[in-house]
Design a protein around this motif. Structure first.
Motif, PDB file in Angstrom:
ATOM      1  N   GLU A   1     -47.634 -32.414  -8.104  1.00 30.37           N
ATOM      2  CA  GLU A   1     -47.437 -32.253  -6.660  1.00 30.37           C
ATOM      3  C   GLU A   1     -46.093 -32.822  -6.224  1.00 30.37           C
ATOM      4  O   GLU A   1     -45.338 -32.186  -5.465  1.00 30.37           O
ATOM      5  CB  GLU A   1     -48.570 -32.946  -5.903  1.00 30.37           C
ATOM      6  N   VAL A   2     -45.765 -34.014  -6.710  1.00 29.43           N
ATOM      7  CA  VAL A   2     -44.483 -34.629  -6.344  1.00 29.43           C
ATOM      8  C   VAL A   2     -43.321 -33.801  -6.881  1.00 29.43           C
ATOM      9  O   VAL A   2     -42.327 -33.562  -6.184  1.00 29.43           O
ATOM     10  CB  VAL A   2     -44.419 -36.078  -6.864  1.00 29.43           C
ATOM     11  N   VAL A   3     -43.441 -33.334  -8.127  1.00 28.38           N
ATOM     12  CA  VAL A   3     -42.357 -32.542  -8.721  1.00 28.38           C
ATOM     13  C   VAL A   3     -42.164 -31.245  -7.945  1.00 28.38           C
ATOM     14  O   VAL A   3     -41.029 -30.819  -7.663  1.00 28.38           O
ATOM     15  CB  VAL A   3     -42.658 -32.269 -10.205  1.00 28.38           C
ATOM     16  N   SER A   4     -43.285 -30.600  -7.562  1.00 29.21           N
ATOM     17  CA  SER A   4     -43.183 -29.337  -6.821  1.00 29.21           C
ATOM     18  C   SER A   4     -42.556 -29.537  -5.451  1.00 29.21           C
ATOM     19  O   SER A   4     -41.665 -28.778  -5.034  1.00 29.21           O
ATOM     20  CB  SER A   4     -44.581 -28.725  -6.680  1.00 29.21           C
ATOM     21  N   MET A   5     -42.996 -30.580  -4.747  1.00 31.49           N
ATOM     22  CA  MET A   5     -42.438 -30.834  -3.421  1.00 31.49           C
ATOM     23  C   MET A   5     -40.961 -31.214  -3.510  1.00 31.49           C
ATOM     24  O   MET A   5     -40.146 -30.809  -2.670  1.00 31.49           O
ATOM     25  CB  MET A   5     -43.239 -31.942  -2.730  1.00 31.49           C
ATOM     26  N   CYS A   6     -40.601 -31.985  -4.527  1.00 34.97           N
ATOM     27  CA  CYS A   6     -39.196 -32.383  -4.683  1.00 34.97           C
ATOM     28  C   CYS A   6     -38.334 -31.171  -5.040  1.00 34.97           C
ATOM     29  O   CYS A   6     -37.201 -31.041  -4.550  1.00 34.97           O
ATOM     30  CB  CYS A   6     -39.081 -33.462  -5.757  1.00 34.97           C
ATOM     31  N   SER A   7     -38.855 -30.272  -5.868  1.00 37.57           N
ATOM     32  CA  SER A   7     -38.092 -29.064  -6.214  1.00 37.57           C
ATOM     33  C   SER A   7     -37.882 -28.188  -4.997  1.00 37.57           C
ATOM     34  O   SER A   7     -36.821 -27.571  -4.832  1.00 37.57           O
ATOM     35  CB  SER A   7     -38.824 -28.291  -7.309  1.00 37.57           C
ATOM     36  N   THR A   8     -38.886 -28.137  -4.116  1.00 39.57           N
ATOM     37  CA  THR A   8     -38.734 -27.356  -2.883  1.00 39.57           C
ATOM     38  C   THR A   8     -37.701 -27.983  -1.952  1.00 39.57           C
ATOM     39  O   THR A   8     -36.890 -27.286  -1.334  1.00 39.57           O
ATOM     40  CB  THR A   8     -40.088 -27.243  -2.165  1.00 39.57           C
ATOM     41  N   ALA A   9     -37.722 -29.313  -1.852  1.00 39.79           N
ATOM     42  CA  ALA A   9     -36.763 -30.000  -0.979  1.00 39.79           C
ATOM     43  C   ALA A   9     -35.344 -29.958  -1.544  1.00 39.79           C
ATOM     44  O   ALA A   9     -34.374 -29.915  -0.785  1.00 39.79           O
ATOM     45  CB  ALA A   9     -37.200 -31.446  -0.753  1.00 39.79           C
ATOM     46  N   ALA A  10     -35.208 -29.977  -2.901  1.00 37.47           N
ATOM     47  CA  ALA A  10     -33.900 -29.929  -3.581  1.00 37.47           C
ATOM     48  C   ALA A  10     -32.931 -30.965  -3.024  1.00 37.47           C
ATOM     49  O   ALA A  10     -31.901 -30.640  -2.439  1.00 37.47           O
ATOM     50  CB  ALA A  10     -33.295 -28.531  -3.488  1.00 37.47           C
ATOM     51  N   PRO A  11     -33.223 -32.269  -3.165  1.00 38.59           N
ATOM     52  CA  PRO A  11     -32.313 -33.292  -2.610  1.00 38.59           C
ATOM     53  C   PRO A  11     -30.997 -33.343  -3.380  1.00 38.59           C
ATOM     54  O   PRO A  11     -30.937 -33.053  -4.580  1.00 38.59           O
ATOM     55  CB  PRO A  11     -33.117 -34.589  -2.791  1.00 38.59           C
ATOM     56  N   ARG A  12     -29.953 -33.738  -2.668  1.00 37.91           N
ATOM     57  CA  ARG A  12     -28.615 -33.840  -3.277  1.00 37.91           C
ATOM     58  C   ARG A  12     -27.977 -35.196  -3.062  1.00 37.91           C
ATOM     59  O   ARG A  12     -26.928 -35.471  -3.639  1.00 37.91           O
ATOM     60  CB  ARG A  12     -27.706 -32.759  -2.713  1.00 37.91           C
ATOM     61  N   HIS A  13     -28.554 -36.043  -2.191  1.00 39.70           N
ATOM     62  CA  HIS A  13     -27.928 -37.313  -1.865  1.00 39.70           C
ATOM     63  C   HIS A  13     -28.828 -38.467  -2.316  1.00 39.70           C
ATOM     64  O   HIS A  13     -29.926 -38.264  -2.815  1.00 39.70           O
ATOM     65  CB  HIS A  13     -27.659 -37.395  -0.353  1.00 39.70           C
TER      66      HIS A  13
ATOM     67  N   TRP B   1     -29.626 -41.163  -7.132  1.00 37.54           N
ATOM     68  CA  TRP B   1     -29.770 -39.734  -7.410  1.00 37.54           C
ATOM     69  C   TRP B   1     -28.412 -39.053  -7.588  1.00 37.54           C
ATOM     70  O   TRP B   1     -28.195 -38.315  -8.544  1.00 37.54           O
ATOM     71  CB  TRP B   1     -30.547 -39.080  -6.273  1.00 37.54           C
ATOM     72  N   GLN B   2     -27.501 -39.328  -6.667  1.00 41.67           N
ATOM     73  CA  GLN B   2     -26.195 -38.670  -6.737  1.00 41.67           C
ATOM     74  C   GLN B   2     -25.401 -39.126  -7.956  1.00 41.67           C
ATOM     75  O   GLN B   2     -24.699 -38.341  -8.593  1.00 41.67           O
ATOM     76  CB  GLN B   2     -25.421 -38.959  -5.455  1.00 41.67           C
ATOM     77  N   ARG B   3     -25.541 -40.401  -8.297  1.00 42.97           N
ATOM     78  CA  ARG B   3     -24.807 -40.910  -9.467  1.00 42.97           C
ATOM     79  C   ARG B   3     -25.302 -40.264 -10.755  1.00 42.97           C
ATOM     80  O   ARG B   3     -24.505 -39.902 -11.626  1.00 42.97           O
ATOM     81  CB  ARG B   3     -24.979 -42.431  -9.526  1.00 42.97           C
ATOM     82  N   ILE B   4     -26.615 -40.082 -10.879  1.00 53.34           N
ATOM     83  CA  ILE B   4     -27.159 -39.465 -12.093  1.00 53.34           C
ATOM     84  C   ILE B   4     -26.899 -37.963 -12.103  1.00 53.34           C
ATOM     85  O   ILE B   4     -26.580 -37.371 -13.143  1.00 53.34           O
ATOM     86  CB  ILE B   4     -28.659 -39.759 -12.203  1.00 53.34           C
ATOM     87  N   ALA B   5     -27.023 -37.308 -10.934  1.00 54.82           N
ATOM     88  CA  ALA B   5     -26.850 -35.855 -10.889  1.00 54.82           C
ATOM     89  C   ALA B   5     -25.426 -35.443 -11.215  1.00 54.82           C
ATOM     90  O   ALA B   5     -25.204 -34.379 -11.803  1.00 54.82           O
ATOM     91  CB  ALA B   5     -27.257 -35.330  -9.512  1.00 54.82           C
ATOM     92  N   LYS B   6     -24.441 -36.279 -10.840  1.00 52.84           N
ATOM     93  CA  LYS B   6     -23.040 -35.932 -11.072  1.00 52.84           C
ATOM     94  C   LYS B   6     -22.471 -36.550 -12.338  1.00 52.84           C
ATOM     95  O   LYS B   6     -21.273 -36.420 -12.604  1.00 52.84           O
ATOM     96  CB  LYS B   6     -22.200 -36.359  -9.867  1.00 52.84           C
ATOM     97  N   ALA B   7     -23.323 -37.205 -13.112  1.00 53.23           N
ATOM     98  CA  ALA B   7     -22.841 -37.800 -14.353  1.00 53.23           C
ATOM     99  C   ALA B   7     -22.525 -36.697 -15.358  1.00 53.23           C
ATOM    100  O   ALA B   7     -23.181 -35.646 -15.369  1.00 53.23           O
ATOM    101  CB  ALA B   7     -23.888 -38.755 -14.920  1.00 53.23           C
ATOM    102  N   PRO B   8     -21.506 -36.891 -16.213  1.00 56.56           N
ATOM    103  CA  PRO B   8     -21.177 -35.880 -17.232  1.00 56.56           C
ATOM    104  C   PRO B   8     -22.368 -35.645 -18.158  1.00 56.56           C
ATOM    105  O   PRO B   8     -23.027 -36.577 -18.620  1.00 56.56           O
ATOM    106  CB  PRO B   8     -19.998 -36.510 -17.980  1.00 56.56           C
ATOM    107  N   GLY B   9     -22.662 -34.382 -18.390  1.00 53.65           N
ATOM    108  CA  GLY B   9     -23.789 -34.016 -19.237  1.00 53.65           C
ATOM    109  C   GLY B   9     -25.027 -33.626 -18.472  1.00 53.65           C
ATOM    110  O   GLY B   9     -25.960 -33.058 -19.054  1.00 53.65           O
ATOM    111  N   ASN B  10     -25.098 -33.942 -17.171  1.00 51.17           N
ATOM    112  CA  ASN B  10     -26.269 -33.597 -16.361  1.00 51.17           C
ATOM    113  C   ASN B  10     -26.048 -32.371 -15.491  1.00 51.17           C
ATOM    114  O   ASN B  10     -26.888 -32.040 -14.666  1.00 51.17           O
ATOM    115  CB  ASN B  10     -26.672 -34.780 -15.472  1.00 51.17           C
ATOM    116  N   GLU B  11     -24.902 -31.729 -15.631  1.00 53.77           N
ATOM    117  CA  GLU B  11     -24.643 -30.553 -14.814  1.00 53.77           C
ATOM    118  C   GLU B  11     -25.564 -29.413 -15.263  1.00 53.77           C
ATOM    119  O   GLU B  11     -25.844 -29.236 -16.448  1.00 53.77           O
ATOM    120  CB  GLU B  11     -23.178 -30.130 -14.919  1.00 53.77           C
ATOM    121  N   GLY B  12     -26.041 -28.667 -14.305  1.00 55.61           N
ATOM    122  CA  GLY B  12     -26.911 -27.531 -14.600  1.00 55.61           C
ATOM    123  C   GLY B  12     -28.370 -27.878 -14.754  1.00 55.61           C
ATOM    124  O   GLY B  12     -29.198 -26.985 -14.940  1.00 55.61           O
TER     125      GLY B  12
END
Length: 906
Positions: free
Chosen positions: A861-873, A877-888
């Protein structure tokens, strides 16, 4: 001889010649003015009155004001200095006296405590000694009994008991050890009691009593069920004295009422109800029967009489009621209800129809009893002949036949009742049901239904039937609930513009869509949006609203949208993304290519095309697209994306080359300096990274993220003092930015200065009193005993900020209050959605909580709701999402990565 009365009037007489005032008290040896008389005449009466008036005026003046000889003087500098000196002297003396007084009071208090110490002070040394007592000594202490209020044993007096009492008790309690003469004759002759016969006799007596009670209650002697009888006895209410008194008063009141006005039906009904409440059913029936005789034209009395009697008695009463009130529909319905046999019910209702042929209710009840469709159709045919104005009967008749029969019935109904909208809507329902069951589908019936509703609106208007726009929308909502989308859409299309001015159309229709969405009537809402697009086909916001309502099946609508609004980039991007998510990558490429030529120089479309190729592994094509975008769009965002792409591929030299060219074109873009400094930092060239940040701070001094990165670089180089100085300078330039204060707190914590961190956090809350981020940090850094009060202050002052709600959830988590923690996490994500704050750290903490205490369904449930919200900040979260190797990586993968990177300080 009577007592002598003292003369009390001596005070008014003149004193004796030898009287000297005060001589008895020793007042002798001196002479006063009164002894020798005045030296001169006293003041006159006018002088005395003038002095008294002056004294009265003086008593009302301010004592501080200058009066008398000082009234006309000027307040000079020396006067002011004198007043100041006197005031200082008064203050000094007062402080000296206060210190002396406090010292005296303290000395007195100490002496009093020394003479009479408190009980707790007397035993303080013994209390301290209790710390040395072992567990064995505590357990060996004896239990103290309750010695309070114990009665003293009184002395008892003894009396001599007569011998006759003793002998009688002995004989009463003694056992007989010998047999009588009759018992000695043999075992067959005995005086022992037969318990079986005694029990049988008791049962016979109880049965006779029950039979007697049954016969007295019903008038004839029959056996009754003892179990039911005892149940009835248990249900008899017990009246209190107050209730009995009220019943007596009510009985007298209603008795007086029916005597004074015997034709008043409600009085008889109330009097019977009082007796029923008192449990006197015989009296209640007698009263209501008298009421029926006195008020034979009142159907309420007859119905009440039928209620108070049993079934047979009620039938007899209703027979008399029908004779007196033949036109009463409730009486006929009650008479039919009393019949147990369906045929008997039919006979009663048909007799009622003979008496009242224009009663729609009787016709409906009669038809409902018919089990044969043909018989029901015959009855309804006769009913509409007698009552042609009844819409209900026409609609019921239309439902009992075939499609052609229903069409003919509704056509006749239109002629009979031209002002009924229900008949027109029923015709549309009939057409849609037929279309749903036919093989051709609903496509051919859509136009027919639309013409039907359009004719309905026209005919109703011509016949003067007032049916408002809101009522039509309510009918459309009803059709939506009945799964009739064609009729619902036709009603909306025909009536949504009724009474709406051209300048009010868009806000009114958008309000209708929101209202229908709140009622979860999406079919009606889509119909409104479709009609709006027909009226305003070039409004991009209306297309977005319609696509949102359409949901998954919005591909056809998107194709129409880009055809009407080719310059709307958002519509092209939505269509391409839908194709991409469906797995049709070539179609997404074609859509983006069409969008590019329709919007030359579009930054968003160029970057979307490059992202599509990157996600599908076509890196050379993506590089070429980014090169084309730099030439065509030439924006700072395009240059930045190109730099990030080269950096993600590990081509740092190419990335730095692109950065140099980009900075020459866009020297005010702070993100370019950030990327440049991060690349040099990753290469280990701290000096170059520091220089990039310094240049960036000169050009973009108002960007807090750049200051934070520069501070972290200095902290990484073991220069925490310089890191603090950079953040302090940033706070001076950028007032009220909570991210700078939060970073300053974390710097102090990372260097181990916890007290300094508390001080900085306190200053931060003073500078940013409504910051949710700072209040969340404050909650988690408070001692355990004061966290709840801090959380209350935070939720009040931050306005239910999502980060504060997340911190409260973590607080309940730490206290093992699982249900409350889960509830507050839900509140946090709901608040973030309402505030449009896509902070991924909130989802991460919730997912970490569910991984520890939740099951698999709660994880998903948490994964589904988070995927729907698609947070970017979010900081982590932002540090891990923009780290080299995590793109895509998708949102679910990032969620697991960020959970592993969390620590309790965030």
């Amino acid at each position: 001889m009577p007592p002598k009365v003292p003369n009390l009037a001596f005070l008014t007489e003149s004193a004796p010649a030898s009287y000297v005032a005060g001589l008895g008290r020793g007042a002798s040896g001196f002479t006063t003015r009164s002894d020798i008389g005045p030296a001169r005449d006293g003041p006159s009466a006018e002088t005395i009155s003038e002095a008294q008036a002056h004294r009265a005026e003086a008593s009302c003046e301010d004592p501080e004001s200058e009066t008398g000889i000082f009234a006309g003087t000027i307040y000079e500098a020396d006067d002011e200095e004198a007043d100041r000196i006197f005031t200082a002297v008064d203050v000094a003396m007062e402080s000296r006296r206060k210190a002396r007084r406090e010292a005296l009071e303290a000395d007195t208090h100490q002496k009093a405590r020394a003479e009479r110490p408190k009980i707790q002070d007397q035993f303080s040394d013994l209390k301290r000694g209790l710390s040395d007592v072992t567990d064995e000594e505590w357990e060996s202490l004896p239990e103290v009994g309750n010695l309070t209020k114990r009665r003293k044993v009184r002395e008892t007096k003894t009396y001599v008991v007569p011998d006759s009492v003793l002998v009688g008790n002995r004989n009463k309690l003694g056992l007989q050890s010998s047999l009588s003469a009759r018992q000695q004759l043999g075992p067959d002759v005995t005086d022992l009691t037969d318990l079986v016969e005694l029990r049988n006799a008791r049962d016979k007596v109880l049965s006779l009593k029950l039979d007697q009670v049954s016969g007295a209650a019903s008038g004839f002697s029959t056996l009754i069920n003892p179990k039911d009888y005892l149940t009835d006895l248990s249900s008899v209410p017990l009246k209190s004295d107050a209730e009995i008194g009220d019943i007596k008063k009510a009985r007298l009141l209603f008795d007086s009422m029916v005597r004074s006005n015997p034709k008043y039906a409600q009085g008889w009904i109330a009097a019977a109800c009082v007796e029923e409440h008192a449990g006197r059913m015989v009296a209640a029936r007698k009263l209501i029967n008298t009421g029926c005789q006195q008020c034979p034209e009142s159907e309420e009395v007859w119905l009440e009489a039928a209620r108070l009697h049993n079934a047979d008695g009620a039938k007899a009463i209703l027979v008399n009621a029908v004779r007196n009130i033949q036109q009463s529909i409730p009486i006929w319905l009650k008479a039919a209800e009393l019949e147990a046999d369906p045929n008997a019910k039919k006979r009663v209702l048909r007799k009622g129809l003979d008496a009242i042929p224009h009663s729609v209710r009787l016709w409906k009840e009669t038809v409902n009893l018919e089990t044969s469709t043909s018989d029901a159709r015959l009855l309804l045919t006769r009913a509409v002949e007698i009552i042609p104005q009844s819409v209900e009967l026409w609609l019921a008749l239309a439902k009992l036949g075939s499609f052609e029969h229903a069409k003919s019935v509704l056509s006749e109904a239109h002629k009979a009742v031209p002002t009924s909208h229900e008949i027109w809507i029923a015709g549309a329902h009939l057409l849609e049901h037929e279309a749903q069951q036919s093989a051709s589908g609903p496509g051919n019936a859509s136009e027919t239904i639309w013409k039907t509703i359009e004719n309905a609106v026209y005919e109703l208007r011509n016949h003067g039937a007032s049916f408002s726009r809101e009522q039509w929308i309510a009918e459309a909502v009803t059709c939506d609930g009945l799964n009739l989308p064609l009729t619902c859409g036709a009603i909306i299309k025909a009536t949504i513009s009724m009474g709406v001015k051209p300048e009010d159309q868009i806000p009114t229709w958008l309000g209708d869509i929101e209202s229908l969405q709140a009622q979860k009537r999406l079919t009606a809402a889509r119909a409104v949006a479709t009609f709006m697009l027909e009226v305003f086909p070039t409004r991009v916001d209306l297309w977005e609203k319609a696509i949102e309502l359409e949901g998954e099946s919005s591909e056809t609508l998107l194709e129409k949208a880009v055809r009407h609004c080719p310059q709307a980039e958002i519509l092209w991007l939505m269509w391409a993304k839908k194709k991409w998510l469906a797995g049709d990558v070539p179609a997404a490429r074609d859509i983006l290519e069409q969008a590019f030529f329709a919007n030359l120089g579009s930054e968003n479309i160029s970057l979307a095309a490059a992202k599509l190729e990157i996600e599908n592994g076509e890196l050379d094509i993506a590089r070429a697209l980014l090169l084309r975008a730099r030439k065509v769009a030439n924006t700072s965002r395009v240059w930045m994306k190109a730099t990030v792409f080269e950096r993600q591929q590990g081509r740092f030299e190419e990335s730095l080359t692109i950065l140099e060219e980009a900075l020459s074109k866009f020297p005010k873009c702070a993100k370019l300096y950030m990327i440049q400094g991060q690349i040099y930092d990753s290469l280990g060239d701290l000096a170059a990274a520091r220089n990039a940040f310094i240049v960036g701070l000169k050009e973009c001094s108002n960007d807090p993220r750049l200051w934070i990165l520069a501070s972290r670089l200095e902290e990484k180089d073991q220069k925490s003092i310089k890191a603090r100085a950079l953040l302090e300078k940033a706070r001076l330039l950028i007032q009220g930015d909570d991210t700078l204060w939060a970073e300053a707190v974390r710097v102090e914590e990372r260097v181990g200065a916890s007290e300094s961190a508390k001080s900085v956090l306190s200053r931060a809350l003073q500078a940013c009193p409504a910051s949710g981020q700072l209040w969340a940090m404050s909650i988690l850094r408070e001692p355990r005993h004061s966290r709840k009060s801090r959380a209350g202050d935070a939720t009040t002052k931050s306005g239910q900020h999502p980060l504060v709600l997340c911190a409260v959830a973590r607080l309940f988590w730490a206290e093992r209050k699982i249900a409350k923690a889960r509830e507050w996490f839900r509140r946090a994500v709901r608040a973030a959605r309402e505030d449009e704050l896509d902070v991924g750290d909130i989802w991460t903490w919730w997912f970490r909580f569910e991984r520890e205490y939740g099951n698999e369904a709660q994880h998903q449930e948490v994964v589904s709701m988070c995927s729907t919200a698609a947070p970017r900040h979010g900081e982590v979260w932002q540090r891990i999402a923009k780290a080299p190797g995590n793109e895509g990586k998708n949102t679910a993968d990032l969620l697991n990565l960020v959970v592993d990177a969390l620590d309790d300080d965030h």
